[in-house]
Enzyme design. Structure first.
Site, PDB file in Angstrom:
ATOM      1  N   ARG A 135      -2.778   4.646   3.514  1.00  0.00           N
ATOM      2  CA  ARG A 135      -3.702   3.901   2.671  1.00  0.00           C
ATOM      3  C   ARG A 135      -3.397   4.158   1.203  1.00  0.00           C
ATOM      4  O   ARG A 135      -3.149   5.295   0.801  1.00  0.00           O
ATOM      5  CB  ARG A 135      -5.168   4.321   2.943  1.00  0.00           C
ATOM      6  CG  ARG A 135      -5.737   3.834   4.266  1.00  0.00           C
ATOM      7  CD  ARG A 135      -5.933   2.324   4.267  1.00  0.00           C
ATOM      8  NE  ARG A 135      -6.558   1.853   5.497  1.00  0.00           N
ATOM      9  CZ  ARG A 135      -5.894   1.494   6.584  1.00  0.00           C
ATOM     10  NH1 ARG A 135      -4.571   1.590   6.590  1.00  0.00           N
ATOM     11  NH2 ARG A 135      -6.524   1.042   7.651  1.00  0.00           N
TER      12      ARG A 135
ATOM     13  N   GLU B 219      -3.944  -4.534  -3.051  1.00  0.00           N
ATOM     14  CA  GLU B 219      -2.965  -5.292  -2.265  1.00  0.00           C
ATOM     15  C   GLU B 219      -3.450  -6.728  -2.081  1.00  0.00           C
ATOM     16  O   GLU B 219      -4.563  -6.920  -1.575  1.00  0.00           O
ATOM     17  CB  GLU B 219      -2.770  -4.626  -0.900  1.00  0.00           C
ATOM     18  CG  GLU B 219      -2.177  -3.233  -1.000  1.00  0.00           C
ATOM     19  CD  GLU B 219      -2.130  -2.498   0.330  1.00  0.00           C
ATOM     20  OE1 GLU B 219      -1.438  -1.476   0.422  1.00  0.00           O
ATOM     21  OE2 GLU B 219      -2.802  -2.957   1.289  1.00  0.00           O
TER      22      GLU B 219
ATOM     23  N   HIS C 121       3.264  -3.246   2.522  1.00  0.00           N
ATOM     24  CA  HIS C 121       2.308  -3.024   3.609  1.00  0.00           C
ATOM     25  C   HIS C 121       2.800  -3.701   4.904  1.00  0.00           C
ATOM     26  O   HIS C 121       2.037  -4.387   5.598  1.00  0.00           O
ATOM     27  CB  HIS C 121       0.918  -3.540   3.240  1.00  0.00           C
ATOM     28  CG  HIS C 121      -0.179  -2.856   4.014  1.00  0.00           C
ATOM     29  ND1 HIS C 121      -1.371  -2.471   3.444  1.00  0.00           N
ATOM     30  CD2 HIS C 121      -0.263  -2.469   5.311  1.00  0.00           C
ATOM     31  CE1 HIS C 121      -2.140  -1.896   4.354  1.00  0.00           C
ATOM     32  NE2 HIS C 121      -1.480  -1.883   5.498  1.00  0.00           N
TER      33      HIS C 121
END
Length: 311
Positions: free
Chosen positions: A237, A266, A287
């Site tokens: 994270r 993000e 990601h």
């Protein structure tokens, strides 16, 4: 069961949603949903599926028919869980779907940094190999992982998968105790306080959720405690690491390199300290560690099973 999926596009176009459709008796789907579209799209539904769409108290108060929220991911930070509880709404998530793909990505970042893969690739593309006065280039120091110590913070399904793969490279594994977590021995691995782990770790890999206790878990103080050639990997994270402190530490040579698949914002529309082009031995991926087709299809299957349990 009357169900709607607010951001189905986040699972990709190549997964089969029929297991969920079978359990729910049909599924209304939207590729994406903006905050101002949420209320109109969830009204009349007792089951809402989301990945990253944020659901809050105002949505629950306006939709008394809502009974179940299925998050097609592990993190629940986009759901006001206290408000959901107040309104008798069951919130479920998906775990244990990404062990293979996330552990694989973690090892890929670790290996690329240890071998200076991107640096040597850029050297070749820039023509430096062709101009070398001997048969090879050795400008960037290479770290052998065998015999090195891997520190893992967060020894859940993903951390366990990384530990298994690290063992194949002959690495010694130590676990770091998160805030409030007791030291001890887990699966034969010693779990020690973070302050003890950081000076020992040649590679530190983070696999814990972002909470108030873990936010900025690794900041300037912690980075100074690490070895100057150590590597920091974060496929968990954004927010676990203070990004400005890390950028500064990499520039100053306080640690050897970092590989990140997550950022605090993000997508990073407003920029990020780790996106500067002058930071040495840093790899940032978008990601994507979780996103193998196999893992995304497992999410569908687990979500379907979760929904079947409350149908």
């Amino acid at each position: 069961m009357k169900a709607v999926f607010l951001d189905a596009k986040t699972l990709g176009d190549d997964v089969d949603l029929s297991p969920i459709e079978s359990v729910t008796g049909g599924l209304e789907k939207y590729d994406r949903t903006t905050p101002d579209q949420i209320l109109e799209r969830i009204r009349g539904f007792d089951t809402v599926l989301v990945n990253k769409v944020v659901l809050s108290r105002e949505h629950f108060e306006a939709c008394p028919e809502l009974k179940t929220i299925a998050v097609v991911a592990t993190g629940l930070n986009n759901i006001d869980q206290a408000a959901a509880k107040d309104h008798g709404i069951k919130v479920m998530n998906v775990t244990n779907y990404g062990r293979s793909t996330v552990a694989q990505h973690t090892m890929a970042l670790m290996l690329a940094l240890a071998t200076r893969l991107l640096d040597y690739t850029r050297d070749v593309q820039a023509g430096r190999w062709g101009k070398s006065d001997m048969f090879c280039l050795m400008d960037h120091p290479i770290m052998e992982l065998e015999g090195r110590t891997l520190g893992i913070v967060g020894y859940g399904d993903l951390g366990q998968g990384v530990a298994e793969r690290a063992a194949a490279f002959g690495m010694k594994v130590l676990l770091g105790a998160r805030p409030g977590q007791e030291p001890g021995v887990v699966d034969g691995y010693s779990r020690i306080p973070l302050e003890e782990l950081l000076p020992q770790a040649d590679v530190l890999s983070l696999h814990c959720l972002l909470t108030d206790e873990t936010r900025d878990l690794i900041g300037a103080r912690e980075l100074k405690m690490m070895k100057p050639d150590s590597l920091l990997i974060n496929t968990s994270r954004g927010g676990l690491v203070n990004e400005q402190a890390l950028a500064d530490a990499l520039r100053a040579g306080e640690i050897g390199g970092a590989g990140f698949d997550v950022l605090t914002e993000e997508p990073p529309r407003n920029g990020n300290p780790l996106l500067a082009d002058d930071i040495p031995n840093l790899i940032v991926t978008p990601h994507s560690a979780w996103a193998s087709r196999e893992a995304r299809q497992r999410i569908v299957g687990i979500t379907a099973a979760n929904l079947a349990s409350v149908a």
